[in-house]
Design a protein around this motif. Structure first.
Motif, PDB file in Angstrom:
ATOM      1  N   LYS A 108     -19.567   2.061  -5.293  1.00 53.85           N
ATOM      2  CA  LYS A 108     -19.249   0.767  -4.690  1.00 53.85           C
ATOM      3  C   LYS A 108     -18.410  -0.086  -5.621  1.00 53.85           C
ATOM      4  N   ALA A 109     -18.682  -0.003  -6.930  1.00 50.20           N
ATOM      5  CA  ALA A 109     -17.960  -0.816  -7.904  1.00 50.20           C
ATOM      6  C   ALA A 109     -16.618  -0.208  -8.297  1.00 50.20           C
ATOM      7  N   ASN A 110     -16.419   1.099  -7.976  1.00 51.79           N
ATOM      8  CA  ASN A 110     -15.198   1.794  -8.424  1.00 51.79           C
ATOM      9  C   ASN A 110     -14.549   2.592  -7.293  1.00 51.79           C
ATOM     10  N   PRO A 111     -14.144   1.927  -6.200  1.00 51.60           N
ATOM     11  CA  PRO A 111     -13.559   2.654  -5.068  1.00 51.60           C
ATOM     12  C   PRO A 111     -12.188   3.242  -5.367  1.00 51.60           C
ATOM     13  N   ASN A 112     -11.555   2.794  -6.459  1.00 47.85           N
ATOM     14  CA  ASN A 112     -10.220   3.293  -6.807  1.00 47.85           C
ATOM     15  C   ASN A 112     -10.259   4.425  -7.828  1.00 47.85           C
ATOM     16  N   SER A 113     -11.452   4.890  -8.175  1.00 43.95           N
ATOM     17  CA  SER A 113     -11.587   5.907  -9.214  1.00 43.95           C
ATOM     18  C   SER A 113     -11.840   7.295  -8.624  1.00 43.95           C
ATOM     19  N   LEU A 114     -11.123   8.287  -9.154  1.00 40.04           N
ATOM     20  CA  LEU A 114     -11.376   9.670  -8.742  1.00 40.04           C
ATOM     21  C   LEU A 114     -12.777  10.122  -9.143  1.00 40.04           C
ATOM     22  N   ILE A 115     -13.347   9.483 -10.171  1.00 39.41           N
ATOM     23  CA  ILE A 115     -14.711   9.826 -10.570  1.00 39.41           C
ATOM     24  C   ILE A 115     -15.685   9.522  -9.434  1.00 39.41           C
ATOM     25  N   SER A 116     -15.423   8.492  -8.672  1.00 44.63           N
ATOM     26  CA  SER A 116     -16.280   8.173  -7.525  1.00 44.63           C
ATOM     27  C   SER A 116     -16.268   9.316  -6.516  1.00 44.63           C
ATOM     28  N   LEU A 117     -15.105   9.924  -6.316  1.00 40.85           N
ATOM     29  CA  LEU A 117     -15.018  11.070  -5.407  1.00 40.85           C
ATOM     30  C   LEU A 117     -15.787  12.257  -5.978  1.00 40.85           C
ATOM     31  N   VAL A 118     -15.672  12.474  -7.283  1.00 38.06           N
ATOM     32  CA  VAL A 118     -16.429  13.552  -7.934  1.00 38.06           C
ATOM     33  C   VAL A 118     -17.929  13.327  -7.737  1.00 38.06           C
ATOM     34  N   VAL A 119     -18.362  12.070  -7.861  1.00 40.52           N
ATOM     35  CA  VAL A 119     -19.783  11.739  -7.694  1.00 40.52           C
ATOM     36  C   VAL A 119     -20.241  12.057  -6.268  1.00 40.52           C
TER      37      VAL A 119
ATOM     38  N   ILE B  58       0.839  -1.195   0.000  1.00 40.09           N
ATOM     39  CA  ILE B  58       0.000   0.000   0.000  1.00 40.09           C
ATOM     40  C   ILE B  58       0.875   1.247   0.000  1.00 40.09           C
ATOM     41  N   ILE B  59       1.914   1.249   0.809  1.00 41.10           N
ATOM     42  CA  ILE B  59       2.805   2.394   0.881  1.00 41.10           C
ATOM     43  C   ILE B  59       3.468   2.643  -0.464  1.00 41.10           C
ATOM     44  N   ALA B  60       3.773   1.579  -1.166  1.00 40.89           N
ATOM     45  CA  ALA B  60       4.434   1.713  -2.466  1.00 40.89           C
ATOM     46  C   ALA B  60       3.497   2.276  -3.514  1.00 40.89           C
ATOM     47  N   ILE B  61       2.222   1.948  -3.410  1.00 42.66           N
ATOM     48  CA  ILE B  61       1.246   2.379  -4.418  1.00 42.66           C
ATOM     49  C   ILE B  61       0.920   3.866  -4.289  1.00 42.66           C
ATOM     50  N   ILE B  62       0.767   4.339  -3.063  1.00 45.29           N
ATOM     51  CA  ILE B  62       0.285   5.701  -2.843  1.00 45.29           C
ATOM     52  C   ILE B  62       1.178   6.765  -3.478  1.00 45.29           C
ATOM     53  N   PRO B  63       2.529   6.722  -3.305  1.00 47.26           N
ATOM     54  CA  PRO B  63       3.341   7.765  -3.924  1.00 47.26           C
ATOM     55  C   PRO B  63       3.181   7.830  -5.434  1.00 47.26           C
ATOM     56  N   SER B  64       3.071   6.672  -6.097  1.00 44.45           N
ATOM     57  CA  SER B  64       2.946   6.685  -7.554  1.00 44.45           C
ATOM     58  C   SER B  64       1.630   7.311  -7.973  1.00 44.45           C
ATOM     59  N   LEU B  65       0.563   7.066  -7.215  1.00 50.78           N
ATOM     60  CA  LEU B  65      -0.725   7.674  -7.551  1.00 50.78           C
ATOM     61  C   LEU B  65      -0.671   9.176  -7.322  1.00 50.78           C
ATOM     62  N   LEU B  66      -0.010   9.589  -6.224  1.00 50.15           N
ATOM     63  CA  LEU B  66       0.107  11.007  -5.944  1.00 50.15           C
ATOM     64  C   LEU B  66       0.907  11.710  -7.031  1.00 50.15           C
ATOM     65  N   MET B  67       1.963  11.061  -7.508  1.00 48.41           N
ATOM     66  CA  MET B  67       2.776  11.651  -8.564  1.00 48.41           C
ATOM     67  C   MET B  67       1.950  11.850  -9.838  1.00 48.41           C
ATOM     68  N   ALA B  68       1.000  10.954 -10.045  1.00 48.85           N
ATOM     69  CA  ALA B  68       0.182  11.038 -11.261  1.00 48.85           C
ATOM     70  C   ALA B  68      -0.826  12.188 -11.202  1.00 48.85           C
TER      71      ALA B  68
ATOM     72  N   LEU C 118     -14.021   4.795  -0.074  1.00 49.92           N
ATOM     73  CA  LEU C 118     -13.088   4.885  -1.189  1.00 49.92           C
ATOM     74  C   LEU C 118     -11.724   4.339  -0.775  1.00 49.92           C
ATOM     75  N   SER C 119     -10.928   3.973  -1.746  1.00 48.48           N
ATOM     76  CA  SER C 119      -9.610   3.415  -1.452  1.00 48.48           C
ATOM     77  C   SER C 119      -8.697   4.463  -0.814  1.00 48.48           C
ATOM     78  N   VAL C 120      -7.688   3.987  -0.105  1.00 49.85           N
ATOM     79  CA  VAL C 120      -6.705   4.874   0.509  1.00 49.85           C
ATOM     80  C   VAL C 120      -6.060   5.755  -0.563  1.00 49.85           C
ATOM     81  N   CYS C 121      -5.813   5.174  -1.729  1.00 51.91           N
ATOM     82  CA  CYS C 121      -5.156   5.917  -2.808  1.00 51.91           C
ATOM     83  C   CYS C 121      -5.966   7.131  -3.241  1.00 51.91           C
ATOM     84  N   VAL C 122      -7.273   6.965  -3.397  1.00 54.37           N
ATOM     85  CA  VAL C 122      -8.124   8.080  -3.820  1.00 54.37           C
ATOM     86  C   VAL C 122      -8.216   9.124  -2.715  1.00 54.37           C
ATOM     87  N   ARG C 123      -8.368   8.674  -1.475  1.00 50.09           N
ATOM     88  CA  ARG C 123      -8.480   9.628  -0.365  1.00 50.09           C
ATOM     89  C   ARG C 123      -7.175  10.384  -0.125  1.00 50.09           C
ATOM     90  N   ALA C 124      -6.052   9.825  -0.612  1.00 50.41           N
ATOM     91  CA  ALA C 124      -4.747  10.472  -0.419  1.00 50.41           C
ATOM     92  C   ALA C 124      -4.410  11.480  -1.513  1.00 50.41           C
TER      93      ALA C 124
END
Length: 372
Positions: free
Chosen positions: A176-187, A4-14, A208-214
């Motif tokens: 519920k079907a897309n917890p890893n999507s930023l669109i879910s946060l927009v919704v 999880i720690i490894a995934i978050i920085p890459s998502l933040l960089m994106a 939502l996933s930790v990645c989206v909330r971060a």
């Protein structure tokens, strides 16, 4: 945990990056223009470019993925031209392709995951959007006489409520079907609107996933949720002091021991003025039963005369205060008021017991509390 720690920085960089948007809409050429409207830290931005043989290009950078409107004006006279048409898309890293043989309305957007998820949501909402278009069409087609009919009004409200319920169900299924999507946060943000209920949006946000909330969008919304809690039902209403129509300071704590409806409104606000007769009616019914209203006007600097005239014209007999700063009104800032009319019903103990109460909802709440 390490994964999880490894995934978050890459998502933040994106979340920061550059994009290139290539469009092709039929064989359009000058004077036709394409416009890209979006917001950044500096406010609303509108980029424009000429269209040559149907083709156009935009490129830029962003601090986080964001929604944008791609507008085509055949006359090249701006985003508000009568011949304009548009689509909503998302600016995300990489190449974004927009193609249509004739009109931007039918364009296909090919890009990254964000636009792909947005397309999935749009498909899921097809039936709901069609129902809303039909409802709006029926309302516009009705005569003034029909619109005054209680039967017509009740039917429109019933259909509208049904559509809102269906839209909410579709949105929740998507999230519920897309917890890893930023669109879910927009919704989630769109579901909450200008007056979100923290008890509703916070659990969905936390799903939502930790990645989206971060992401920046996620941390910004988490901060907004904390602000929502300040004026949640059951919270102590934030105190404030503001000048009345005569310039004398009035504080919310002056009303402790009473039920007081803190009503945010303005002389220029049509829906506020339309609601004022209901407030006059309820104040008349319950003024001798430990209830009053505290009006907080979001009128603009220099508009004191308009504010006072509206008070007189609408027969508002309760206390009125304002600092004439518009939406920068100090009380509005304290209560996170971004749209009006909006109100907060405060109990004798200073705690919030109701929010956004209008019409029958206000009447029923006051009856429940005061007709004992």
């Amino acid at each position: 945990m390490g994964a999880i720690i490894a995934i978050i920085p890459s998502l933040l960089m994106a979340q920061t990056g550059s994009y290139t948007l290539n469009g092709k809409v039929g064989q359009l050429s000058a004077p036709a223009k394409a416009y890209l409207e979006y917001s950044n830290a500096a406010g609303k931005q509108i980029d424009s470019t000429v269209i040559n043989n149907g083709s156009f290009t935009f490129s830029g950078t962003f601090d986080q993925p964001k929604s944008a409107f791609l507008v085509i004006s055949r006359s090249g006279t701006g985003i508000h031209s009568k011949d304009m048409s548009y689509i909503e898309l998302y600016l995300e890293a990489g190449n974004i392709s927009v193609n249509s043989p004739d009109s931007i309305d039918d364009a296909k957007v090919t890009a990254g995951a964000l636009n792909g998820d947005n397309a999935k949501l749009k498909i899921a909402l097809t039936h709901v959007n069609a129902e809303m278009l039909a409802l709006n069409k029926d309302y516009k087609a009705a005569t003034d006489e029909q619109r005054k009919s209680k039967e017509f009004d009740d039917n429109i409200k019933k259909r509208s409520d049904s559509i809102k319920k269906e839209r909410k169900a579709v949105n929740l299924t998507f999230i519920k079907a897309n917890p890893n999507s930023l669109i879910s946060l927009v919704v989630i943000k769109n579901m909450g609107g200008a007056m979100p209920d923290v008890t509703e949006v916070e659990p969905i946000f936390n799903s939502l996933s930790v990645c989206v909330r971060a992401t920046k969008m996620g941390t910004d919304y988490a901060a907004s949720i904390e602000k929502m809690k300040i004026t949640a039902i059951g919270a102590v209403a934030p105190d404030f002091t503001m000048a009345d129509t005569a310039g004398k300071p009035v504080s919310l704590h002056d009303f402790k021991g009473k039920y007081v409806l803190v009503d945010f409104w303005a002389s220029w606000c049509g829906p506020c003025r339309a609601e004022n007769p209901n407030l006059v009616k309820e104040c008349g019914v319950y003024k001798d039963k430990n209830f009053t209203v505290l009006g907080v006007s979001l009128d603009q600097p220099g508009a004191q005369a308009k504010w006072l005239k509206a008070i007189h014209d609408d027969h508002l007999t309760w206390m009125q205060v304002s600092d004439l700063k518009g939406f920068k009104n100090e009380a509005a800032q304290l209560y996170a008021v971004h749209a009006i009319p909006q109100n907060f019903l405060v109990g004798p103990d200073g705690k919030i017991v109701g929010k956004d109460l209008r019409g029958d909802d206000l009447a029923n709440k006051l009856k429940e509390l005061l007709d004992k």
